[in-house]
Design an enzyme around this catalytic site. Structure first.
Site, PDB file in Angstrom:
ATOM      1  CE  LYS A  30      35.655  31.551  37.557  1.00 55.22           C
ATOM      2  NZ  LYS A  30      35.015  32.350  38.560  1.00 55.22           N
ATOM      3  CE  LYS A  49      28.988  28.801  45.963  1.00 56.52           C
ATOM      4  NZ  LYS A  49      29.406  28.505  44.596  1.00 56.52           N
ATOM      5  CE  LYS A 101      30.378  36.250  40.895  1.00 60.20           C
ATOM      6  NZ  LYS A 101      30.708  35.557  42.144  1.00 60.20           N
TER       7      LYS A 101
HETATM    8  P1  ATP Z   1      32.769  30.888  42.861  1.00 62.34           P
HETATM    9  O1  ATP Z   1      33.520  32.100  43.355  1.00 62.34           O
HETATM   10  O2  ATP Z   1      33.339  29.614  43.379  1.00 62.34           O
HETATM   11  O3  ATP Z   1      32.544  30.865  41.372  1.00 62.34           O
HETATM   12  P2  ATP Z   1      30.198  32.087  43.273  1.00 62.34           P
HETATM   13  O4  ATP Z   1      29.952  32.819  44.518  1.00 62.34           O
HETATM   14  O5  ATP Z   1      30.468  32.868  42.036  1.00 62.34           O
HETATM   15  O6  ATP Z   1      31.321  30.997  43.555  1.00 62.34           O
HETATM   16  P3  ATP Z   1      28.565  30.215  41.795  1.00 62.34           P
HETATM   17  O7  ATP Z   1      28.350  28.842  42.333  1.00 62.34           O
HETATM   18  O8  ATP Z   1      29.564  30.412  40.715  1.00 62.34           O
HETATM   19  O9  ATP Z   1      28.918  31.159  43.060  1.00 62.34           O
HETATM   20  O10 ATP Z   1      27.185  30.825  41.325  1.00 62.34           O
HETATM   21  C1  ATP Z   1      25.953  30.464  41.943  1.00 62.34           C
HETATM   22  C2  ATP Z   1      24.867  31.461  41.595  1.00 62.34           C
HETATM   23  O11 ATP Z   1      25.040  32.658  42.371  1.00 62.34           O
HETATM   24  C3  ATP Z   1      24.895  31.915  40.136  1.00 62.34           C
HETATM   25  O12 ATP Z   1      23.561  32.070  39.712  1.00 62.34           O
HETATM   26  C4  ATP Z   1      25.594  33.250  40.181  1.00 62.34           C
HETATM   27  O13 ATP Z   1      25.220  34.085  39.102  1.00 62.34           O
HETATM   28  C5  ATP Z   1      25.084  33.790  41.502  1.00 62.34           C
HETATM   29  N1  ATP Z   1      26.022  34.753  42.109  1.00 62.34           N
HETATM   30  C6  ATP Z   1      27.292  34.493  42.496  1.00 62.34           C
HETATM   31  N2  ATP Z   1      27.860  35.592  43.042  1.00 62.34           N
HETATM   32  C7  ATP Z   1      26.916  36.567  42.994  1.00 62.34           C
HETATM   33  C8  ATP Z   1      26.881  37.939  43.410  1.00 62.34           C
HETATM   34  N3  ATP Z   1      27.940  38.509  43.982  1.00 62.34           N
HETATM   35  N4  ATP Z   1      25.745  38.650  43.203  1.00 62.34           N
HETATM   36  C9  ATP Z   1      24.662  38.078  42.612  1.00 62.34           C
HETATM   37  N5  ATP Z   1      24.628  36.784  42.209  1.00 62.34           N
HETATM   38  C10 ATP Z   1      25.728  36.031  42.393  1.00 62.34           C
HETATM   39 MG    MG Z   2      31.022  31.795  40.192  1.00 60.09          MG
END
Ligand code: ATP
Ligand code: MG
Length: 353
Positions: free
Chosen positions: A128, A210, A207
């Protein structure tokens, strides 16, 4: 709710194990990575487990503290996302994290058992900070709050993507520490990683996220999906359609494997062979991926459009779930304080002190 059921009431046996998992409201929609990493397992397990799903607005503040005006829209969007992928409010308890303030009290207690060095060493923190996030106390403390999220409802299982695995293991370690010191209060939670542990982004980054501007969202229109896929990262070493290509680690093929239905497998295997031999172009494979993704997304889009017609539904479901979670949280916290001998004014404990 309309059918008279209360959140989480479905088939809730006394000895049913619990799931707790959640998402940060950093966007108003889920992406394909959230689906294969976690949502899919939640849908699959909602009948077998007493499932709690947390909209982690306090966690969103660790990176989005300057965007709080978007939270309400994002929370509503994620709720629509849950219901549109098939999570059933009669089976699942949906919780808004900030409205269960007991979690902060538990996080403080867990913090007293957490060596600072463990937090400083967590890979997610470095990641981060490398992405330019502010180096705040809340960002450092993230795993402690997440451990409190998991332990407060006494969860046994936490379906997450691989990026969150270390955090669940941290929650487990701290539960062991607490139980050893104060007595058995918490079950030991375990992570459950999805079919695709980490779905890569459309930009080839390891990865999809969002907040990373590399996501295909479950709400993207067929045209948006097409635009994103056609400009997707593939094999950078391949310049001409007749150059032999690499399938392993190529996001286009990872998405095909993840979202192709049973009847697509033969075609996907064929494309992989042709791609390796340099006998099919990226454009043809990408066009096929667009088709596969839109077939997967169509029913989710339709569900969402239908759910949006009842503007009060998601608020009602979230309010009911949060009230239920809060009363569970208060029970756990009373146990925690009693175990820690911090229950000074609790009548029931006068004799045992
Ligand atoms: P942000 O970028 O805002 O952190 P994010 O896409 O990482 O958003 P989170 O809300 O942090 O989403 O995570 C929600 C769930 O989705 C968690 O269980 C996380 O492990 C899973 N997740 C997020 N991104 C991925 C990915 N690229 N592949 C598999 N699982 C994911
Ligand atoms: Mg996340």
């Amino acid at each position: 709710m309309a059918d008279g059921k209360v959140a989480g009431e479905f088939k809730k046996g006394k000895n049913m194990k619990r799931i707790l998992t959640g998402d940060r409201p950093t966007s108003d929609s889920f992406h394909l990575g959230n689906y294969v990493g976690s949502l899919k397992n939640r849908v699959k397990l909602q009948d077998e487990y007493d499932t709690f799903i947390l909209i982690a607005d306090l966690h969103a503040l660790t990176t989005h503290f300057d965007k709080t005006k978007d939270l309400e829209k994002n929370i509503r969007g994620l709720m629509l996302g849950y219901l549109s992928v098939g999570l059933d409010p009669a089976k699942v308890t949906f919780v808004l994290q900030s409205q269960v303030p007991e979690v902060l009290e538990l996080a403080y207690f867990l913090g007293t058992l957490t060596p600072r060095a463990v937090l400083e060493r967590q890979p997610a923190l470095k990641e981060k900070l490398d992405q330019g996030e502010q180096d705040t106390f809340a960002l450092l403390q993230y795993p402690v709050l997440m451990a409190a999220d998991i332990l407060l409802p006494k969860a046994n299982l936490v379906p997450v993507g691989k990026d969150q695995k270390a955090h669940v293991e941290f929650a487990r370690d701290i539960a062991i520490k607490f139980n050893n010191l104060y007595g058995e209060v918490f079950p030991l939670p375990e992570p459950l990683i999805g079919d695709v542990p980490t779905l890569p982004g459309t930009d080839g980054q390891s990865k999809m996220g969002k907040s990373l501007n590399n996501a295909i969202f479950l709400t993207d229109s067929p045209e948006e999906v097409e635009k994103k896929v056609m400009s997707m990262y593939t094999d950078p070493k391949r310049i001409h359609a007749n150059d032999p290509g690499t399938v392993e680690g190529n996001p286009v093929f990872i998405y095909l494997d993840a979202f192709g239905a049973d009847n697509d497998h033969e075609q996907i295997t064929k494309y992989k062979e042709l791609y390796r031999k340099g006998q099919v172009g990226d454009i043809e494979v990408k066009k096929y991926l667009v088709k596969v993704l839109n077939i997967f997304l169509d029913p989710i889009r339709e569900n969402r459009a239908r759910l949006e017609r009842d503007p009060e539904l998601v608020e009602r479901v979230l309010k009911e779930g949060t009230a239920k979670a809060r009363s569970e949280a208060q029970k756990t916290l009373a146990e925690v304080k009693s175990a820690m001998k911090l229950d000074y004014f609790d009548q029931n404990n006068q004799d045992t002190r």
